[in-house]
Design a protein around this motif. Structure first.
Motif, mmCIF file in Angstrom:
data_model
loop_
_atom_site.group_PDB
_atom_site.id
_atom_site.type_symbol
_atom_site.label_atom_id
_atom_site.label_comp_id
_atom_site.label_asym_id
_atom_site.label_seq_id
_atom_site.Cartn_x
_atom_site.Cartn_y
_atom_site.Cartn_z
ATOM 1 N N HIS A 69 0.829 -1.216 0.000
ATOM 2 C CA HIS A 69 0.000 0.000 0.000
ATOM 3 C C HIS A 69 0.861 1.263 0.000
ATOM 4 C CE1 HIS A 69 1.111 -1.146 4.053
ATOM 5 N NE2 HIS A 69 1.037 0.128 4.387
ATOM 6 N N GLU A 88 -1.031 8.236 -13.186
ATOM 7 C CA GLU A 88 -1.851 7.224 -12.505
ATOM 8 C C GLU A 88 -2.518 7.818 -11.266
ATOM 9 O OE1 GLU A 88 -2.401 4.246 -13.785
ATOM 10 O OE2 GLU A 88 -3.790 3.824 -12.140
ATOM 11 N N CYS A 96 0.436 4.449 -15.480
ATOM 12 C CA CYS A 96 1.065 3.120 -15.566
ATOM 13 C C CYS A 96 0.044 1.987 -15.438
ATOM 14 C CB CYS A 96 2.199 2.985 -14.563
ATOM 15 S SG CYS A 96 1.727 3.315 -12.861
ATOM 16 N N CYS A 97 -1.134 2.249 -14.880
ATOM 17 C CA CYS A 97 -2.208 1.239 -14.854
ATOM 18 C C CYS A 97 -3.460 1.787 -15.532
ATOM 19 C CB CYS A 97 -2.515 0.812 -13.425
ATOM 20 S SG CYS A 97 -1.159 -0.026 -12.618
ATOM 21 N N LYS A 100 -6.572 3.065 -13.688
ATOM 22 C CA LYS A 100 -7.513 2.183 -12.980
ATOM 23 C C LYS A 100 -6.934 1.675 -11.654
ATOM 24 C CE LYS A 100 -9.689 0.558 -17.193
ATOM 25 N NZ LYS A 100 -10.033 -0.609 -18.012
ATOM 26 N N GLY A 101 -5.666 1.963 -11.412
ATOM 27 C CA GLY A 101 -5.034 1.428 -10.206
ATOM 28 C C GLY A 101 -4.961 2.449 -9.092
ATOM 29 N N HIS A 105 -1.713 0.887 -6.305
ATOM 30 C CA HIS A 105 -1.458 -0.205 -7.256
ATOM 31 C C HIS A 105 -0.508 0.208 -8.361
ATOM 32 C CE1 HIS A 105 -5.490 -0.877 -5.439
ATOM 33 N NE2 HIS A 105 -4.877 -1.994 -5.121
ATOM 34 N N VAL A 106 0.381 1.134 -8.106
ATOM 35 C CA VAL A 106 1.281 1.551 -9.182
ATOM 36 C C VAL A 106 2.281 0.437 -9.486
ATOM 37 C CG1 VAL A 106 1.054 4.019 -8.691
ATOM 38 C CG2 VAL A 106 2.940 2.731 -7.659
ATOM 39 N N ASN A 108 4.836 -1.231 -13.176
ATOM 40 C CA ASN A 108 5.013 -1.357 -14.621
ATOM 41 C C ASN A 108 5.818 -2.630 -14.842
ATOM 42 O OD1 ASN A 108 5.896 -1.300 -17.264
ATOM 43 N ND2 ASN A 108 6.100 0.935 -17.319
ATOM 44 N N PRO A 115 1.797 -4.398 -10.632
ATOM 45 C CA PRO A 115 1.120 -3.418 -9.781
ATOM 46 C C PRO A 115 1.179 -3.817 -8.299
ATOM 47 C CG PRO A 115 -0.165 -3.824 -11.738
ATOM 48 C CD PRO A 115 0.986 -4.800 -11.772
ATOM 49 N N ILE A 117 0.330 -4.361 -4.371
ATOM 50 C CA ILE A 117 -0.838 -5.011 -3.762
ATOM 51 C C ILE A 117 -1.056 -4.398 -2.381
ATOM 52 C CG2 ILE A 117 -1.776 -7.197 -2.920
ATOM 53 C CD1 ILE A 117 -0.108 -8.603 -5.086
ATOM 54 N N ASP A 320 -9.842 -4.528 -19.914
ATOM 55 C CA ASP A 320 -8.802 -4.975 -18.976
ATOM 56 C C ASP A 320 -9.371 -5.723 -17.771
ATOM 57 O OD1 ASP A 320 -6.826 -3.562 -20.527
ATOM 58 O OD2 ASP A 320 -7.457 -1.735 -19.511
#
Ligand SMILES: Cc1ncc(C[n+]2csc(CCOP(=O)(O)OP(=O)(O)O)c2C)c(N)n1
Ligand SMILES: [Mg+2]
Length: 323
Positions: A69, A88, A96-97, A100-101, A105-106, A108, A115, A117, A320
């Motif tokens: 996190h 992002e 990089c997502c 959506k992250g 969740h960044v 690459n 990403p 977790i 995705d």
């Protein structure tokens, strides 16, 4: 060689620049959140830069990391570009997502970082799995698995460290012990004195390192990587550090005693490394100031660009979703 230090001048400046990049990124992002220009929430890593930079300096793009996190520093240290992370964080489609992250969740995959977790301990089994794949495909690579002191109380930690241990998998388990899991002091979650003992309990080499000394972290990670590449992994590194910012964005840190915080400010890794460089190497104050100014300017420019990037459309919700 640079002065009394056995490292090249450029190598030392590179470590410094990467730590300054992380600090400056986090500080500018903090204000963007507080001004309400960025959505969501953030967990930042000011004070923990030496852990990310010291470990990732030993890795290539084909080595992987897993993150948590609190991933901005890990991502920047691993070579994910500041601009793609900023986009992002603003929720832009070119992030990089793909927007959506968000912050937690960044990553690459082309830089060796899936990403991050945000489930505490969630990246640890993933690291073991990626290392198993490396071993089965005979790839000469390692996984550095970052997690906090709090994560060592999750069941996933115990299962995944044990599995990596019995199969000698190439994982460097990197526990960033910042003395707190959110507001809970580490002494309240375990009767053990050190987190390294939790790693050692699974029969693997485990070391307790000053995580605010970037050169000590680098050396420990380099040795751990060698052990992993020789087929004798995994290795557990407990890096002692301190978070000199809130757990998440509006946290005033009232649970951190004032004296402890003051001491931590004296011990924060960038100021410490500056003192080492100025005392024991050929690096000059002018070089350090120039790096800071360059980094600051680059991030300011990246923010201007990132904020203008287009946002996803409602239709993008349907892409995705499945691989
Ligand atoms: C399984 C799970 N439980 C609770 C949370 C909420 N949570 C987010 S961060 C955090 C503390 C984690 O502490 P630590 O592992 O020491 O990492 P640090 O925040 O100090 O970097 C908690 C409890 C979560 N994300 N996942
Ligand atoms: Mg912690």
């Amino acid at each position: 060689m640079s002065g009394q230090l056995k490292y090249e001048h450029g190598f030392l400046l590179g470590l410094y620049e990467r730590m300054v990049l992380i600090r400056e990124f986090e500080e500018q992002v903090k204000y963007l959140f507080l001004e309400g220009r960025m959505p969501g929430t953030i967990h930042q890593c000011q004070g923990q830069e030496a852990a990310a930079v010291g470990v990732c300096r030993t890795l290539t793009d084909a080595d992987f990391i897993t993150s948590t996190h609190r991933p901005h520093g890990h991502a920047l240290a691993k070579g994910v570009r500041p601009l793609e992370i900023l986009i992002e964080l603003f929720g832009g489609v070119t992030g990089c997502c793909k927007g959506k992250g968000g912050s937690m969740h960044v990553g690459n995959i082309n830089r060796g970082m899936p990403p991050a977790i945000a489930i505490v301990g969630g990246g640890i089994p993933v690291a073991t799995g990626m290392a198993l794949a490396m071993e089965m495909e005979k790839r000469p690579n390692v996984v550095a698995c970052f997690f906090g002191d709090g994560a060592t109380s999750e069941g996933a930690f115990h299962e995944a460290v044990n599995m990596a241990a019995i199969w000698n998998l190439p994982v460097i388990f990197v526990c960033e012990n910042n003395l707190y899991g959110a507001s809970t002091p580490v002494g309240q979650i375990s009767r053990l004195r050190t987190m390294a003992e939790r790693g050692a309990a699974y029969g693997i080499s485990a070391y307790r390192i000053d995580g605010n000394d970037v050169l000590a972290v680098y050396e420990a990670a380099k040795s751990a990587k060698d052990v992993c590449l020789s087929g004798m992994g995994p290795v557990f590194l407990e890096l002692i550090t301190y978070r000199i910012t809130g757990h998440s964005r509006r946290d005033p840190c009232q649970y951190q005693p004032k004296e402890e915080r003051q001491q931590a400010m004296q011990n924060e890794p960038i100021g410490r490394f500056e003192r080492v460089l100025l005392q024991s190497s050929d690096v000059t104050r002018g070089e350090l100031d120039a790096i800071r100014a360059k980094v600051e300017r680059n991030i300011r420019e990246a923010i201007v660009q990132a904020e203008q990037e287009p946002k996803p459309t409602p239709e993008d919700v349907l892409t995705d979703v499945y691989a």
